[in-house]
Design an enzyme around this catalytic site. Structure first.
Site, PDB file in Angstrom:
ATOM      1  N   GLU A 189      18.469 -33.997   9.363  1.00 48.87           N
ATOM      2  CA  GLU A 189      18.239 -34.146   7.927  1.00 48.87           C
ATOM      3  C   GLU A 189      18.734 -35.504   7.459  1.00 48.87           C
ATOM      4  O   GLU A 189      19.897 -35.851   7.681  1.00 48.87           O
ATOM      5  CB  GLU A 189      18.973 -33.021   7.191  1.00 48.87           C
ATOM      6  CG  GLU A 189      18.394 -31.654   7.533  1.00 48.87           C
ATOM      7  CD  GLU A 189      19.398 -30.517   7.385  1.00 48.87           C
ATOM      8  OE1 GLU A 189      20.475 -30.725   6.804  1.00 48.87           O
ATOM      9  OE2 GLU A 189      19.099 -29.412   7.879  1.00 48.87           O
ATOM     10  N   GLU A 211      17.502 -25.927   9.682  1.00 46.70           N
ATOM     11  CA  GLU A 211      18.346 -26.083  10.881  1.00 46.70           C
ATOM     12  C   GLU A 211      17.856 -25.236  12.045  1.00 46.70           C
ATOM     13  O   GLU A 211      17.879 -25.689  13.194  1.00 46.70           O
ATOM     14  CB  GLU A 211      19.803 -25.748  10.549  1.00 46.70           C
ATOM     15  CG  GLU A 211      20.488 -26.758   9.630  1.00 46.70           C
ATOM     16  CD  GLU A 211      20.248 -26.492   8.157  1.00 46.70           C
ATOM     17  OE1 GLU A 211      19.550 -25.513   7.828  1.00 46.70           O
ATOM     18  OE2 GLU A 211      20.762 -27.265   7.319  1.00 46.70           O
ATOM     19  N   PHE A 223      26.908 -31.228   9.047  1.00 43.06           N
ATOM     20  CA  PHE A 223      28.239 -30.614   9.062  1.00 43.06           C
ATOM     21  C   PHE A 223      28.238 -29.389   9.981  1.00 43.06           C
ATOM     22  O   PHE A 223      27.314 -28.577   9.924  1.00 43.06           O
ATOM     23  CB  PHE A 223      28.659 -30.206   7.652  1.00 43.06           C
ATOM     24  CG  PHE A 223      28.842 -31.373   6.725  1.00 43.06           C
ATOM     25  CD1 PHE A 223      30.063 -32.039   6.652  1.00 43.06           C
ATOM     26  CD2 PHE A 223      27.789 -31.833   5.936  1.00 43.06           C
ATOM     27  CE1 PHE A 223      30.228 -33.134   5.810  1.00 43.06           C
ATOM     28  CE2 PHE A 223      27.951 -32.930   5.094  1.00 43.06           C
ATOM     29  CZ  PHE A 223      29.174 -33.579   5.034  1.00 43.06           C
ATOM     30  N   ASP A 244      29.749 -26.824   9.748  1.00 41.99           N
ATOM     31  CA  ASP A 244      29.756 -25.607   8.924  1.00 41.99           C
ATOM     32  C   ASP A 244      28.363 -24.991   8.793  1.00 41.99           C
ATOM     33  O   ASP A 244      28.237 -23.823   8.434  1.00 41.99           O
ATOM     34  CB  ASP A 244      30.280 -25.951   7.526  1.00 41.99           C
ATOM     35  CG  ASP A 244      31.545 -26.774   7.590  1.00 41.99           C
ATOM     36  OD1 ASP A 244      32.617 -26.241   7.316  1.00 41.99           O
ATOM     37  OD2 ASP A 244      31.462 -27.977   7.943  1.00 41.99           O
ATOM     38  N   PHE A 245      27.320 -25.768   9.069  1.00 37.02           N
ATOM     39  CA  PHE A 245      25.952 -25.268   8.919  1.00 37.02           C
ATOM     40  C   PHE A 245      25.453 -24.527  10.173  1.00 37.02           C
ATOM     41  O   PHE A 245      24.312 -24.118  10.237  1.00 37.02           O
ATOM     42  CB  PHE A 245      24.975 -26.409   8.606  1.00 37.02           C
ATOM     43  CG  PHE A 245      25.326 -27.233   7.389  1.00 37.02           C
ATOM     44  CD1 PHE A 245      26.224 -26.778   6.434  1.00 37.02           C
ATOM     45  CD2 PHE A 245      24.755 -28.490   7.192  1.00 37.02           C
ATOM     46  CE1 PHE A 245      26.554 -27.551   5.318  1.00 37.02           C
ATOM     47  CE2 PHE A 245      25.075 -29.257   6.079  1.00 37.02           C
ATOM     48  CZ  PHE A 245      25.974 -28.792   5.138  1.00 37.02           C
ATOM     49  N   HIS A 265      32.385 -27.281   4.121  1.00 39.66           N
ATOM     50  CA  HIS A 265      32.106 -28.607   4.692  1.00 39.66           C
ATOM     51  C   HIS A 265      33.338 -29.194   5.374  1.00 39.66           C
ATOM     52  O   HIS A 265      33.440 -30.420   5.515  1.00 39.66           O
ATOM     53  CB  HIS A 265      31.636 -29.595   3.608  1.00 39.66           C
ATOM     54  CG  HIS A 265      30.278 -29.291   3.041  1.00 39.66           C
ATOM     55  ND1 HIS A 265      30.051 -28.255   2.181  1.00 39.66           N
ATOM     56  CD2 HIS A 265      29.078 -29.890   3.229  1.00 39.66           C
ATOM     57  CE1 HIS A 265      28.763 -28.235   1.833  1.00 39.66           C
ATOM     58  NE2 HIS A 265      28.150 -29.211   2.460  1.00 39.66           N
TER      59      HIS A 265
END
Lengths: 326, 341
Positions: free
Chosen positions: B33, B76, B99, B101-102, B145
């Site tokens: 992204e 993702e 990140f 976290d994703f 994040h």
């Protein structure tokens, strides 16, 4: 679209191979000779074969938990397939994958897949390789009506559409996602129509008619190879066995199953058409039936007589290379 | 200025590795992204306006083109899965997850597909891909994040996990990761991207699975991960003035883990403190402590101590976040404690 005679014979041979393979696996499983989970493809043969009849080993497919038909249609040998189901060292995956993970990378078969919708992004990746390298090959993702409700379906279609990837998305709508009717689970009632949202063609196909599958797929592949991007095909089909072997199938009637087996059998329909039109003689098809029956017997014998993998194989093939020092 | 070593930030060392590997190998592609930025905009200068969230990938598209440098939609599962499929069919994709976290969104494609294809297919597939992602707290990016989460990927057979802490290692480890035939998580701690250090211009590799002793010492072994290496080094300075000699080990790769270097050090010092910014349960700190207990028990002269984040999400407010991240003072206290035994 005229299909050459040799191709017609090959198509018939592949469809019958799938049917007889699955019927035999049904029996072997019931007899307790095959461990684990098994999902049979019988009834849906025209879809896998009608699509894969256009593909070479260089083209890729991704498959589903119901993957035996895709394997056979893509050219994976029944000996190594049966041995894999038996969990033997001679299996397509050396006994490490089983029914839900049969693969043959050299033949462009990127694996059956135990995760519904899991293969859609993988096929996008294979199509991406084709596009980056300019190889002219295509990637096909097979998945079910259940898979069309996964996020990966929508992400994959969007990604393939914006990048114009040479991909074909084939929904095998067999009317039931496990026990759940497509009428309940799929909003809008028309999976092919979902293509409109991504600006790509979506076509509803009679998945029990080999000729319809073959022709529609041919157009989709031409479009993909021309660089015009992906197509969504919704092939309406039916599975003869339950979701899994052992499924009591309380969600559909015996009459319904019998109706499809008797009056909507894709193999019978193909056979009647090619013989009635004089394209192929019935005795040629009978000969194929006999050859396939022998090949399936031989596959079972090969599997049953093959050794189990050595226990030391548990820890191999995890990585290409892994240097861990303790 | 003959002989003066060239220095780069860790972020620019990553950029240089990407350029050099894409130049060397046409099968290397990169996608993610906003890794180019401005896709689809009519604004003059929109293209390459981002270069990823930290600007690291800026300039790649101008050199290698859109075929190999691709902005993805915010999908993702779609593009991480596409990276797996591309890797299995002949490319060496680098997918930028932004990140860590994703990871929940593409996780099936990571652990059920990418990590397992080779094993499930009896060794007949390989998946040479790199997933780059930012990790770590310290910039008030709050709970979604700021996590570390590397223990989750270390747990999964089939994946490799790499965390550079110096610019030199960042370049060499990334080149190794790209050339590696297995899926590799290459994790970049946000607060280390600006760290500057010597980086040779020519391409070079730092092998996976080899720890680095950042500071030699004889009294206590401190194993520290990611930014905690700097925390441990600060603690070691303080402790030196007290006459305590601390050995600081940076594993650099968590999978494979160089247990040998850690155990050799523990056998030498007899004491082990582990500093880990991740949460404590089922963590790297726990894993390394278990390794030492299994393999070096009779060398230990004191209990093993783990300094980790608390078992909480990462908080937002600077005072809370500072309390969350392990500090040099906590490390100093732990070392004093094991030295007192």
């Amino acid at each position: 679209m005229d299909i050459p005679r040799d191709k017609l014979l090959e198509i018939y041979e592949r469809m019958v191979t799938i049917r007889k393979f699955e019927d035999r696996v049904h029996d072997e499983y019931a007899a307790g000779r095959i461990p684990g989970f098994v999902h049979l493809y019988a009834g849906e043969e025209a879809v896998a074969v009608g699509v894969c009849a256009h593909l070479s080993d260089a083209d890729s497919i991704t498959s589903t938990h119901r993957g035996h038909g895709h394997c056979i249609a893509k050219g994976v040998g029944v000996n190594e397939m049966m041995a894999e189901l038996y969990g033997r060292a001679t299996g397509a995956c050396k006994g490490k994958g089983g029914s839900m993970h049969i693969a043959d990378i050299d033949r462009g078969m990127l694996g059956a897949n135990g995760i519904v919708g899991g293969g859609v992004p993988l096929a996008c990746g294979a199509a991406l390789t084709a596009q980056v390298q300019g190889s002219g090959v295509v990637a096909v993702s097979f998945f079910g009506d259940g898979g069309a409700n996964e996020g990966t379906f929508h992400e994959g279609l969007n990604l393939a559409a914006i990048w114009k990837l040479p991909a074909i998305f084939v929904v095998e709508n067999n009317r039931y996602a496990q026990s759940t009717s497509v009428k309940y689970a799929s909003a809008g009632g028309d999976i092919a129509a979902r293509a409109q949202a991504y600006g790509i063609p979506g076509v509803t196909v009679d998945g029990l008619d080999l000729f319809d599958v073959y022709e529609t797929t041919g157009a989709a592949i031409d479009r993909a190879r021309a660089g015009d991007g992906p197509t969504l095909l919704e092939c309406q089909t039916y599975r003869f066995y339950g979701h899994y072997e052992g499924d009591t199938q309380g969600y559909r009637s015996r009459e319904e199953i019998e109706e499809y087996r008797t009056n909507h059998c894709a193999i019978l329909r193909f056979r009647n058409r090619v013989t009635e039109q004089g394209l192929v003689a019935a005795d040629e098809l009978d000969a194929i039936d006999a050859q396939v029956a022998d090949a399936i017997d031989a596959a079972v014998e090969f599997a049953a007589n093959s050794p189990f993998p050595d226990a030391s194989e548990v820890t191999t093939d995890v990585y290409v290379n892994y240097q861990e020092v303790i | 200025m003959m002989g003066e070593e060239r220095t780069l930030t860790l972020g620019l060392a990553i950029r240089e590795a990407l350029h050099q590997e894409m130049e060397r190998d046409p099968t290397v592609i990169i996608m993610g992204e906003d890794i180019v930025g401005g896709a689809g905009s009519d604004e003059p200068g929109a293209e390459d306006s981002w270069g990823g969230p930290m600007g690291i990938t800026r300039g790649l598209v101008g050199k290698f083109g859109h075929n190999r440098v691709r902005d993805t939609p915010i999908s993702e599962a779609g593009f991480i899965g596409a990276a797996v499929g591309a890797a299995a069919t002949g490319l060496r994709p680098i997918a930028a997850l932004m990140f860590i976290d994703f990871f929940g969104i593409p996780m099936d494609q990571i652990y059920n597909q990418g990590a397992k294809l080779r094993y499930m297919f009896g060794g007949k597939a390989k998946v040479p891909m790199v997933i780059r992602a930012l990790i770590g707290a310290g910039v008030n990016a709050a709970a979604q994040h700021s996590q570390s989460l590397y223990s989750i990927f270390t747990h999964i057979p089939g994946l490799k996990v790499v965390i550079p802490t110096t610019p030199y290692d960042a370049k060499g480890l990334l080149i190794s990761a790209i050339r590696d035939d297995d899926p590799v998580f290459f994790l970049e701690h946000k607060t280390l991207l600006g760290e500057r250090g010597p980086v040779p211009e020519e391409p070079y590799t730092v092998p996976l699975g080899v720890a680095e002793i950042r500071r030699e010492g004889s009294d206590v072994t401190v194993v520290a991960i990611a930014k905690m290496v700097n925390v441990a080094l600060s603690a070691a300075e303080i402790l030196e003035s007290e006459g305590v000699s601390v050995e600081v080990i940076d594993p650099r790769t968590l999978s494979p883990l160089d247990g040998g270097t850690i155990l050799d050090s523990v056998e030498k010092t007899g004491r082990l403190v582990i500093v880990d910014e991740d949460t404590p349960r089922c963590s790297l700190a726990t894993d390394i402590a278990a390794l030492a207990a299994d393999e070096a028990f009779y060398s230990l002269e004191a209990p093993i101590k783990r300094i980790t984040a608390p078992h909480t999400p990462v908080p937002f407010s600077p005072t809370l976040e500072n309390a969350y991240i392990p500090s040099p003072e906590q490390v100093v206290a732990a070392v004093r404690e094991v030295m007192a035994v």
